[in-house]
Design an enzyme around this catalytic site. Structure first.
Site, PDB file in Angstrom:
ATOM      1  N   ASP A 127     -23.562  89.152 -42.624  1.00  0.00           N
ATOM      2  CA  ASP A 127     -22.577  89.469 -41.581  1.00  0.00           C
ATOM      3  C   ASP A 127     -23.044  89.088 -40.166  1.00  0.00           C
ATOM      4  O   ASP A 127     -22.227  88.942 -39.269  1.00  0.00           O
ATOM      5  CB  ASP A 127     -22.245  90.975 -41.608  1.00  0.00           C
ATOM      6  N   GLU A 222     -12.654  88.653 -42.592  1.00  0.00           N
ATOM      7  CA  GLU A 222     -12.028  89.769 -43.335  1.00  0.00           C
ATOM      8  C   GLU A 222     -11.740  90.974 -42.438  1.00  0.00           C
ATOM      9  O   GLU A 222     -10.807  91.730 -42.689  1.00  0.00           O
ATOM     10  CB  GLU A 222     -12.881  90.184 -44.540  1.00  0.00           C
TER      11      GLU A 222
HETATM   12  O1  F6P Z   1     -22.376  93.382 -45.784  1.00  0.00           O
HETATM   13  C1  F6P Z   1     -22.281  92.279 -46.623  1.00  0.00           C
HETATM   14  C2  F6P Z   1     -20.918  92.206 -47.262  1.00  0.00           C
HETATM   15  O2  F6P Z   1     -20.880  91.049 -48.071  1.00  0.00           O
HETATM   16  C3  F6P Z   1     -19.733  92.227 -46.303  1.00  0.00           C
HETATM   17  O3  F6P Z   1     -19.505  91.000 -45.678  1.00  0.00           O
HETATM   18  C4  F6P Z   1     -18.609  92.658 -47.221  1.00  0.00           C
HETATM   19  O4  F6P Z   1     -17.564  93.270 -46.507  1.00  0.00           O
HETATM   20  C5  F6P Z   1     -19.296  93.632 -48.143  1.00  0.00           C
HETATM   21  O5  F6P Z   1     -20.699  93.328 -48.095  1.00  0.00           O
HETATM   22  C6  F6P Z   1     -18.851  93.595 -49.574  1.00  0.00           C
HETATM   23  O6  F6P Z   1     -19.452  94.650 -50.242  1.00  0.00           O
HETATM   24  P1  F6P Z   1     -19.588  94.748 -51.825  1.00  0.00           P
HETATM   25  O7  F6P Z   1     -20.603  93.722 -52.254  1.00  0.00           O
HETATM   26  O8  F6P Z   1     -20.048  96.128 -52.048  1.00  0.00           O
HETATM   27  O9  F6P Z   1     -18.236  94.421 -52.383  1.00  0.00           O
END
Ligand code: F6P
Length: 319
Positions: A127, A222
């Site tokens: 991120d 997102e």
């Molecule tokens: O923090 C990293 C990230 O990939 C974000 O960009 C995303 O919103 C989130 O983790 C997704 O989380 P998970 O892997 O728990 O679906």
């Protein structure tokens, strides 16, 4: 110091393995044993660990993900969970801990540090939302993954006179969408940190079609909107069909870029050196190409990381 531990926590990213390797090799070179805690804070609470050897980290440098595995552990947010983690670390004779992860993981690291476990954090999250460091581990590889996908899309978009809306990850950060726009030549990036004007984008899209431009790419972070929503709104307003691509977890994987491998080596070695020098309660950060140690509070209590104004300027200049 005789024994330290390392763990990876939160969302995985490319470069975590390279960082684990750097920690293990740098510590062992100083005669310090390293425990690899499995599945992040979950493993700390459940006492899942392995004693790392030089061979444990052979041939992992180039691999994405994390061989120690990761988890998001709710129990670590509770005082009871934190107590178990501290007592397990003390019971195992761990004198220092290195936590590789994003914002939430570094918050967990700060708690352990304040409860008497000397801890150093390594910022790792695609991120790029961690204040104090110009780049976190995994960002560059994720960006390269996005660029590969957008380059491919541009081939098909221009063959069919199409507009694509591409959704990137990033939670509340628009860094990946914005940087990908500049680096791929996409037309727009919608990011949560800046307001956007969909009407103006639609006018511009009409204009581009009148001029015979064969393709348009809209990057959407997102945290700003969903690509599906934006595509539907464009269709409602101007009647153009668009296609959507949600890049999702594809962005997090794959072999780390040279930048991430080198950053992992620098972060890993700096974290070990810091612990051995008696430092604790700090995060290794990249600041203007130099490694800096910043106290947890200066990374975690300064609000969200502001948008990269240089990147924003480039996006505006090149649009
Ligand atoms: O923090 C990293 C990230 O990939 C974000 O960009 C995303 O919103 C989130 O983790 C997704 O989380 P998970 O892997 O728990 O679906």
């Amino acid at each position: 110091m005789k024994r330290m531990a390392v763990l990876t926590s939160g969302g995985d990213c490319s470069g975590m393995n390279a960082a684990i390797r750097a920690v293990v090799r740098a510590a062992m070179a100083q005669g310090v044993e390293v425990l690899g805690i499995q599945r992040g804070y979950r493993g700390l609470i459940d006492r899942q660990y392995e004693i790392m050897q030089n061979r444990s980290v052979s041939n992992i440098l180039q691999r994405g993900g994390t061989t120690l595995q990761s988890a998001r552990c709710k129990e670590m947010l509770t005082a009871a969970g934190q107590e178990i983690a501290v007592s397990n670390l003390k019971g195992l004779g761990v004198e220092g801990l290195i936590v590789i992860g994003g914002d939430g993981s570094l918050r967990g690291a700060r708690v352990l540090n304040s409860r008497g476990i000397p801890t150093i954090g390594i910022p790792a999250s695609i991120d790029n939302d961690i204040p104090g460091t110009d780049m976190s581990l995994g960002v560059d590889t994720a960006l390269n993954n996005i660029l590969y996908a957008v380059d491919c899309l541009k081939d098909t978009a221009s063959s069919h006179d199409r507009t694509f809306v591409v959704e990137t990850m990033g939670r509340g950060s628009g860094y990946l969408a914005l940087a990908a726009m500049v680096a791929s030549g996409a037309e727009w990036a919608l990011v949560p940190e800046e307001p956007y004007d969909l009407e103006a984008i639609c006018d511009n899209l009409r204009q581009r079609f009148r001029e015979g431009r064969s393709n348009s790419i809209i990057m959407v972070a997102e945290g700003a909107a969903s690509a599906q929503e934006i595509a539907a709104q464009i269709k409602d307003r101007i009647g153009f069909e668009t296609r959507v691509m949600v890049l999702g977890h594809y962005q997090r994987g794959g072999s780390p870029s040279s930048f991430d491998r080198l950053l992992a080596a620098r972060f890993g070695v700096a974290a070990v050196e810091a612990l051995l020098a008696g430092e604790s309660g700090k995060v290794v950060c990249l600041s203007c190409a130099e490694i800096q140690l910043l106290p947890f509070d200066r990374v975690l209590d300064v609000g969200s990381r502001p948008i990269d104004t240089m990147m924003l300027g480039l996006g505006q200049a090149l649009n």
